[in-house]
Design an enzyme around this catalytic site. Structure first.
Site, PDB file in Angstrom:
ATOM      1  N   ASN A   1      43.810  11.864 -16.223  1.00 59.18           N
ATOM      2  CA  ASN A   1      45.334  11.634 -17.013  1.00 59.18           C
ATOM      3  C   ASN A   1      45.375  12.960 -17.851  1.00 59.18           C
ATOM      4  OD1 ASN A   1      45.985   9.624 -15.439  1.00 59.18           O
ATOM      5  ND2 ASN A   1      45.296   8.237 -17.009  1.00 59.18           N
TER       6      ASN A   1
ATOM      7  N   ASP B   1      46.164   5.168 -21.579  1.00 56.11           N
ATOM      8  CA  ASP B   1      45.098   5.230 -20.331  1.00 56.11           C
ATOM      9  C   ASP B   1      44.516   6.618 -20.528  1.00 56.11           C
ATOM     10  OD1 ASP B   1      43.979   4.547 -17.834  1.00 56.11           O
ATOM     11  OD2 ASP B   1      45.613   4.812 -16.806  1.00 56.11           O
TER      12      ASP B   1
END
Length: 263
Positions: free
Chosen positions: A194, A189
């Site tokens: 992130n 992801d």
């Protein structure tokens, strides 16, 4: 899972014993679906256990964090508990800003270089050591379950797929599945929020519940798309240049963007 189920943070007793008293602030950045709270030094994630409404379980994320520790920078697992049908994952807080923060985006050349370097280092980890299989043989059956369960948010599709159904997206994925996968250890992801940036370094990779062995384009496609959204198409292309054009297949970039619609 009802939205109110994790609106208030009430820690299970085992976590209260290992975490210091703190003021917890709700975090609204990200699309994992879990409730997330942070204090000065720690992060707590909460979500319902089981079912397919979430892309991954917090137990899966805990396992991946433990494996990645010492290989690439990730938060340290402080504790994991299950209580009343909810999973709780406690982590150390990584210092810095997520890569979508305006202050991180203010230095686009540096940011693009850091992202390319971070993914090259992750993708260079030895496949034989990674116990997590996230190749299409695993992910396609998983997203098929999500489509069948009706948990895919069709209103959140990218503009090019606006108005389509999850079933039609899955059918396209099945029909256009690449013949070969360029397998590496992936984040799973790899969107800008992130990656945690601290000065001249990527200080940590977070939300790694989908990490595992998969085609490198599973990461490249999402980072490329995230750079277009947060910076510019030019920055996204520079990212691919810095990562290495010899590894990039435009058709696979499109395929893995399509796959991400069903998570």
């Amino acid at each position: 899972m009802p939205a109110e189920a994790h609106e208030t943070l009430i820690l299970p007793p085992p976590l209260r014993r290992v975490l210091p008293a703190a003021r917890w602030e709700r975090v609204n950045v990200g699309e994992s679906g879990a409730g997330v709270w942070k204090s000065q030094k720690f992060v707590i994630k909460v979500q319902a256990r089981g079912g397919v409404q979430f892309a991954t379980s917090l137990q899966q994320e805990r396992e991946r964090l433990r494996w990645l520790a010492g290989r690439v920078p990730v938060p340290r697992v402080v504790g994991y508990e299950v209580e009343d049908g909810l999973e709780y994952l406690a982590l150390t807080r990584v210092p810095g800003l997520d890569a979508s923060h305006p202050d991180a985006l203010f230095h686009p050349d540096r940011l693009v270089n850091l992202l390319a370097r971070a993914l090259r280092e992750l993708h260079a980890l030895p496949l034989r050591e990674c116990p997590f299989n996230m190749s299409l043989s695993v992910t396609l059956p998983h997203v098929r379950e999500r489509v069948a369960a009706g948990v895919v948010d069709e209103s959140d599709f990218d503009g090019e797929r606006e108005g389509r159904t999850a079933i039609s997206v899955f059918n396209e994925l099945a029909r256009t599945r690449p013949e070969k996968e360029d397998l590496v250890v992936t984040h799973g992801d790899a969107c800008l929020p992130n990656f945690i940036v601290n000065g001249e370094f990527i200080e940590g990779l977070i939300d790694v519940g989908r990490a595992g062995i998969a085609d490198r384009h599973a990461d490249l496609a999402l980072t490329h798309r995230s750079l277009i959204r947060n910076l510019s198409p030019e920055a996204a292309e520079e990212f691919l240049d810095l990562y290495g054009r010899e590894f990039v297949d435009p058709q696979k970039l499109a395929y893995y963007r399509l796959l991400d619609e069903l998570f």
